[in-house]
Design a protein around this motif. Structure first.
Motif, PDB file in Angstrom:
ATOM      1  N   MET A   1      31.891  35.453  36.157  1.00  0.00           N
ATOM      2  CA  MET A   1      31.484  34.333  36.998  1.00  0.00           C
ATOM      3  C   MET A   1      31.886  33.038  36.301  1.00  0.00           C
ATOM      4  O   MET A   1      31.343  32.717  35.253  1.00  0.00           O
ATOM      5  N   ASN A   2      32.855  32.344  36.866  1.00  0.00           N
ATOM      6  CA  ASN A   2      33.272  31.067  36.299  1.00  0.00           C
ATOM      7  C   ASN A   2      32.713  29.932  37.167  1.00  0.00           C
ATOM      8  O   ASN A   2      32.086  30.166  38.206  1.00  0.00           O
ATOM      9  N   LEU A   3      32.932  28.690  36.747  1.00  0.00           N
ATOM     10  CA  LEU A   3      32.381  27.533  37.451  1.00  0.00           C
ATOM     11  C   LEU A   3      32.880  27.445  38.903  1.00  0.00           C
ATOM     12  O   LEU A   3      32.066  27.230  39.815  1.00  0.00           O
ATOM     13  N   PRO A   4      34.179  27.618  39.172  1.00  0.00           N
ATOM     14  CA  PRO A   4      34.610  27.563  40.572  1.00  0.00           C
ATOM     15  C   PRO A   4      33.917  28.615  41.445  1.00  0.00           C
ATOM     16  O   PRO A   4      33.494  28.314  42.570  1.00  0.00           O
ATOM     17  N   ASN A   5      33.770  29.833  40.937  1.00  0.00           N
ATOM     18  CA  ASN A   5      33.099  30.876  41.722  1.00  0.00           C
ATOM     19  C   ASN A   5      31.604  30.576  41.876  1.00  0.00           C
ATOM     20  O   ASN A   5      31.003  30.923  42.891  1.00  0.00           O
ATOM     21  N   LEU A   6      31.017  29.924  40.880  1.00  0.00           N
ATOM     22  CA  LEU A   6      29.620  29.514  40.978  1.00  0.00           C
ATOM     23  C   LEU A   6      29.459  28.464  42.083  1.00  0.00           C
ATOM     24  O   LEU A   6      28.510  28.527  42.876  1.00  0.00           O
ATOM     25  N   LEU A   7      30.391  27.524  42.160  1.00  0.00           N
ATOM     26  CA  LEU A   7      30.346  26.514  43.230  1.00  0.00           C
ATOM     27  C   LEU A   7      30.532  27.155  44.606  1.00  0.00           C
ATOM     28  O   LEU A   7      29.881  26.760  45.576  1.00  0.00           O
ATOM     29  N   THR A   8      31.410  28.146  44.674  1.00  0.00           N
ATOM     30  CA  THR A   8      31.598  28.869  45.934  1.00  0.00           C
ATOM     31  C   THR A   8      30.307  29.577  46.311  1.00  0.00           C
ATOM     32  O   THR A   8      29.884  29.540  47.472  1.00  0.00           O
ATOM     33  N   SER A   9      29.652  30.195  45.337  1.00  0.00           N
ATOM     34  CA  SER A   9      28.378  30.883  45.590  1.00  0.00           C
ATOM     35  C   SER A   9      27.311  29.906  46.076  1.00  0.00           C
ATOM     36  O   SER A   9      26.480  30.249  46.924  1.00  0.00           O
ATOM     37  N   LEU A  10      27.352  28.690  45.559  1.00  0.00           N
ATOM     38  CA  LEU A  10      26.398  27.665  45.995  1.00  0.00           C
ATOM     39  C   LEU A  10      26.551  27.392  47.492  1.00  0.00           C
ATOM     40  O   LEU A  10      25.552  27.166  48.185  1.00  0.00           O
ATOM     41  N   ARG A  11      27.773  27.450  48.001  1.00  0.00           N
ATOM     42  CA  ARG A  11      27.984  27.243  49.443  1.00  0.00           C
ATOM     43  C   ARG A  11      27.278  28.318  50.257  1.00  0.00           C
ATOM     44  O   ARG A  11      26.736  28.039  51.319  1.00  0.00           O
ATOM     45  N   PHE A  12      27.280  29.558  49.755  1.00  0.00           N
ATOM     46  CA  PHE A  12      26.548  30.617  50.454  1.00  0.00           C
ATOM     47  C   PHE A  12      25.046  30.307  50.475  1.00  0.00           C
ATOM     48  O   PHE A  12      24.370  30.545  51.466  1.00  0.00           O
ATOM     49  N   ALA A  48      39.366  25.279  39.704  1.00  0.00           N
ATOM     50  CA  ALA A  48      40.040  26.571  39.498  1.00  0.00           C
ATOM     51  C   ALA A  48      41.518  26.374  39.171  1.00  0.00           C
ATOM     52  O   ALA A  48      42.044  27.001  38.248  1.00  0.00           O
ATOM     53  N   ARG A  49      42.173  25.498  39.912  1.00  0.00           N
ATOM     54  CA  ARG A  49      43.612  25.279  39.675  1.00  0.00           C
ATOM     55  C   ARG A  49      43.855  24.546  38.362  1.00  0.00           C
ATOM     56  O   ARG A  49      44.746  24.906  37.598  1.00  0.00           O
ATOM     57  N   LYS A  50      43.087  23.505  38.102  1.00  0.00           N
ATOM     58  CA  LYS A  50      43.314  22.684  36.912  1.00  0.00           C
ATOM     59  C   LYS A  50      42.982  23.421  35.614  1.00  0.00           C
ATOM     60  O   LYS A  50      43.601  23.171  34.588  1.00  0.00           O
ATOM     61  N   SER A  51      42.001  24.324  35.663  1.00  0.00           N
ATOM     62  CA  SER A  51      41.586  25.009  34.438  1.00  0.00           C
ATOM     63  C   SER A  51      42.117  26.438  34.356  1.00  0.00           C
ATOM     64  O   SER A  51      41.746  27.175  33.450  1.00  0.00           O
ATOM     65  N   GLY A  52      42.965  26.823  35.302  1.00  0.00           N
ATOM     66  CA  GLY A  52      43.522  28.172  35.282  1.00  0.00           C
ATOM     67  C   GLY A  52      42.487  29.253  35.533  1.00  0.00           C
ATOM     68  O   GLY A  52      42.598  30.352  35.003  1.00  0.00           O
ATOM     69  N   GLN A  53      41.466  28.948  36.337  1.00  0.00           N
ATOM     70  CA  GLN A  53      40.400  29.905  36.611  1.00  0.00           C
ATOM     71  C   GLN A  53      40.484  30.478  38.030  1.00  0.00           C
ATOM     72  O   GLN A  53      39.466  30.886  38.592  1.00  0.00           O
ATOM     73  N   VAL A  54      41.672  30.516  38.596  1.00  0.00           N
ATOM     74  CA  VAL A  54      41.854  31.109  39.923  1.00  0.00           C
ATOM     75  C   VAL A  54      41.675  32.626  39.779  1.00  0.00           C
ATOM     76  O   VAL A  54      42.312  33.245  38.933  1.00  0.00           O
ATOM     77  N   THR A  55      40.777  33.193  40.573  1.00  0.00           N
ATOM     78  CA  THR A  55      40.520  34.634  40.513  1.00  0.00           C
ATOM     79  C   THR A  55      40.711  35.250  41.893  1.00  0.00           C
ATOM     80  O   THR A  55      40.630  34.556  42.909  1.00  0.00           O
ATOM     81  N   THR A  56      40.931  36.540  41.912  1.00  0.00           N
ATOM     82  CA  THR A  56      41.043  37.260  43.186  1.00  0.00           C
ATOM     83  C   THR A  56      39.739  37.157  43.964  1.00  0.00           C
ATOM     84  O   THR A  56      39.740  36.948  45.176  1.00  0.00           O
ATOM     85  N   VAL A  57      38.619  37.275  43.265  1.00  0.00           N
ATOM     86  CA  VAL A  57      37.309  37.157  43.913  1.00  0.00           C
ATOM     87  C   VAL A  57      37.170  35.766  44.535  1.00  0.00           C
ATOM     88  O   VAL A  57      36.727  35.626  45.679  1.00  0.00           O
ATOM     89  N   GLY A  58      37.547  34.758  43.798  1.00  0.00           N
ATOM     90  CA  GLY A  58      37.477  33.390  44.311  1.00  0.00           C
ATOM     91  C   GLY A  58      38.374  33.182  45.513  1.00  0.00           C
ATOM     92  O   GLY A  58      37.992  32.501  46.478  1.00  0.00           O
ATOM     93  N   MET A  59      39.570  33.774  45.465  1.00  0.00           N
ATOM     94  CA  MET A  59      40.496  33.640  46.594  1.00  0.00           C
ATOM     95  C   MET A  59      39.926  34.297  47.849  1.00  0.00           C
ATOM     96  O   MET A  59      40.238  33.884  48.962  1.00  0.00           O
ATOM     97  N   MET A  60      39.091  35.300  47.684  1.00  0.00           N
ATOM     98  CA  MET A  60      38.478  35.986  48.819  1.00  0.00           C
ATOM     99  C   MET A  60      37.200  35.269  49.261  1.00  0.00           C
ATOM    100  O   MET A  60      36.976  35.058  50.446  1.00  0.00           O
TER     101      MET A  60
END
Length: 185
Positions: A1-12, A48-60
């Motif tokens: 769980m990285n920061l971008p995915n945490l922010l995405t989870s916050l939207r849920f 995600a893009r700036k820190s190289g934290q793009v993940t498959t989970v995040g893309m989904m």
């Protein structure tokens, strides 16, 4: 769980919060929750893009969170009588189709297309249309229909990208169907 995915989870998490606030008639706070969700969408992609934290989970999950929030807002506006049934149906059809298409490709082991600038622009335009609806702008419904039309154009572009990304590569050692036969000398 990285920061971008945490922010995405916050939207849920913001979806039921929005529902509770809107259902209690607090239009401006409900709108601000929707805006907060939009800001997390912008931030998660940027980080995600700036820190190289793009993940498959995040893309989904990123487009799923966007679609679910948008569907929730559309449904709430429809039930409150602020948008017509036809507009809501068009938006549901488009968004559910995009979700189903993404899941279809993902679960078949195919490559998925990450959100691009056209998808982000469509989201921004939808949020602006919803803002006009929340604040009762006289042109809000016409603007919403224009955004719906644009969203279908971007959907067709995504479909083309999905197909191109997952097109089987031609095998030069084995002839593919439709290729002319080589004549032997």
């Amino acid at each position: 769980m990285n920061l971008p995915n945490l922010l995405t989870s916050l939207r849920f998490v913001l979806i039921p919060v929005y529902i509770g606030v809107f259902a209690n008639g607090h239009m401006i706070p409900a709108f601000l929750i929707m805006v907060a969700a939009g800001i997390t969408d912008i931030l998660d992609g940027y980080i995600a893009r700036k820190s190289g934290q793009v993940t498959t989970v995040g893309m989904m999950l990123d487009p799923l969170a966007d679609k679910l929030m948008l569907i929730t807002v559309i449904l709430s506006l429809l039930l409150a009588g602020l948008i017509p049934w036809a507009a809501a149906a068009a938006m549901f059809l488009r968004d559910l189709g995009m979700i189903a298409g993404g899941m279809f490709y993902h679960f078949r082991g195919k490559k998925t297309v990450p959100a691009n600038w056209m998808g982000k622009l469509t989201t921004i335009l939808f949020y602006s249309a919803i803002m006009f609806i929340f604040f009762g702008a006289p042109f809000a419904e016409s603007y919403l229909w224009a955004v719906i039309a644009f969203s279908f154009i971007t959907s067709f572009m995504y479909i083309a990208l999905f197909k191109a990304l997952n097109k089987p590569a031609a095998d030069p050692l084995n002839m593919q169907e439709g290729e002319p036969e080589k004549k032997e000398a």
